[in-house]
Write a protein that holds these residues in place. Structure first.
Motif, PDB file in Angstrom:
ATOM      1  N   ARG A   1       7.728  -2.857  32.937  1.00 59.54           N
ATOM      2  CA  ARG A   1       8.814  -2.382  33.797  1.00 59.54           C
ATOM      3  C   ARG A   1       9.460  -1.115  33.248  1.00 59.54           C
ATOM      4  N   ASN A   2       9.628  -1.059  31.942  1.00 57.77           N
ATOM      5  CA  ASN A   2      10.372   0.057  31.352  1.00 57.77           C
ATOM      6  C   ASN A   2       9.544   1.312  31.121  1.00 57.77           C
ATOM      7  N   VAL A   3       8.249   1.253  31.389  1.00 55.24           N
ATOM      8  CA  VAL A   3       7.425   2.453  31.267  1.00 55.24           C
ATOM      9  C   VAL A   3       7.410   3.236  32.581  1.00 55.24           C
TER      10      VAL A   3
ATOM     11  N   PHE B   1       7.288   9.487  32.050  1.00 54.09           N
ATOM     12  CA  PHE B   1       5.970   8.892  31.860  1.00 54.09           C
ATOM     13  C   PHE B   1       5.035   9.259  33.009  1.00 54.09           C
ATOM     14  N   PHE B   2       5.530   9.191  34.241  1.00 52.20           N
ATOM     15  CA  PHE B   2       4.682   9.531  35.376  1.00 52.20           C
ATOM     16  C   PHE B   2       4.228  10.984  35.296  1.00 52.20           C
TER      17      PHE B   2
ATOM     18  N   TRP C   1      -0.691  17.724  27.159  1.00 49.79           N
ATOM     19  CA  TRP C   1      -0.483  16.503  27.956  1.00 49.79           C
ATOM     20  C   TRP C   1      -1.519  15.440  27.575  1.00 49.79           C
ATOM     21  N   LEU C   2      -2.775  15.848  27.442  1.00 52.43           N
ATOM     22  CA  LEU C   2      -3.834  14.904  27.077  1.00 52.43           C
ATOM     23  C   LEU C   2      -3.606  14.313  25.693  1.00 52.43           C
ATOM     24  N   SER C   3      -3.114  15.122  24.769  1.00 50.57           N
ATOM     25  CA  SER C   3      -2.867  14.613  23.416  1.00 50.57           C
ATOM     26  C   SER C   3      -1.755  13.569  23.429  1.00 50.57           C
TER      27      SER C   3
END
Length: 200
Positions: free
Chosen positions: A57-59, A64-65, A21-23
């Motif tokens: 907006r699209n992120v 992504f969350f 996840w960090l990478s």
């Protein structure tokens, strides 16, 4: 017969997932700082307002969350399920990685980047505020900090895993040496002594 390998512990599994996840997040922030932000510097104000607002907006979606908030949670799970190792170096190194990500990215984003995003999204491209270029510079600088923090957190988590592997290998060697010593002692005790041989 084949010997069965021991199953991966929950702590180690969470640790490995935290590194992944960090990478991903370190790469995400790096892509912005090393590519996207340079492209936005070549845009006029109206184009920048539309592009940056569209990106912001699209992120905002579930994937992504999940990646954004996942690293500190995975670090916490890895640490909690290995609480007995809290005095070891790798445990503290992983703790530092989780805290650095949580404060340097999650909290920092909420305090700096999100207000800048809201400000940018409020612009009318046909009537930009006089400080629009300054806002762009502040956002790019803030993302550069997130890039550094994300890379450091990833490096710390990876270093923690390496230290953990070294500690596990040393413990395994010590256990093997102890087992060999115990077997040798048992073998010596089972051998008949001189008195027993003379009595035969």
């Amino acid at each position: 017969m084949f010997s069965r390998r021991p199953a991966m512990s929950p702590s180690l599994a969470c640790h490995a997932l935290a590194i992944f996840w960090l990478s991903v997040m370190a790469g995400f922030f790096w892509t912005y700082s090393a590519n996207v932000n340079f492209a936005t510097l070549e845009m006029d104000g109206a184009t920048y307002a539309r592009v940056q607002s569209g990106l912001n907006r699209n992120v905002r979606h579930a994937m992504f969350f999940g990646f954004f908030f996942g690293p500190p949670l995975l670090c916490a799970l890895a640490l909690a399920t290995a609480w007995s190792a809290r005095h070891r170096g790798w445990w503290r190194c992983l703790l530092l990685a989780g805290v650095l990500y949580g404060l340097g990215i999650v909290v920092f984003t909420a305090q700096v980047n999100l207000p800048l995003n809201a400000h940018t999204e409020s612009w009318d491209p046909r009537a930009l505020p006089p400080d629009w270029a300054r806002t762009r510079e502040r956002w790019n600088a803030a993302n550069l900090w997130r890039t550094i923090a994300g890379a450091l957190a990833f490096g710390l988590a990876l270093a923690a895993l390496c230290a953990r592997a070294v500690a596990a290998a040393a413990q395994s060697s010590a256990n093997s040496a102890a087992a060999a010593s115990s077997s040798a002692a048992t073998l010596r005790e089972s051998e008949p002594g001189p008195a027993a041989c003379s009595a035969r």
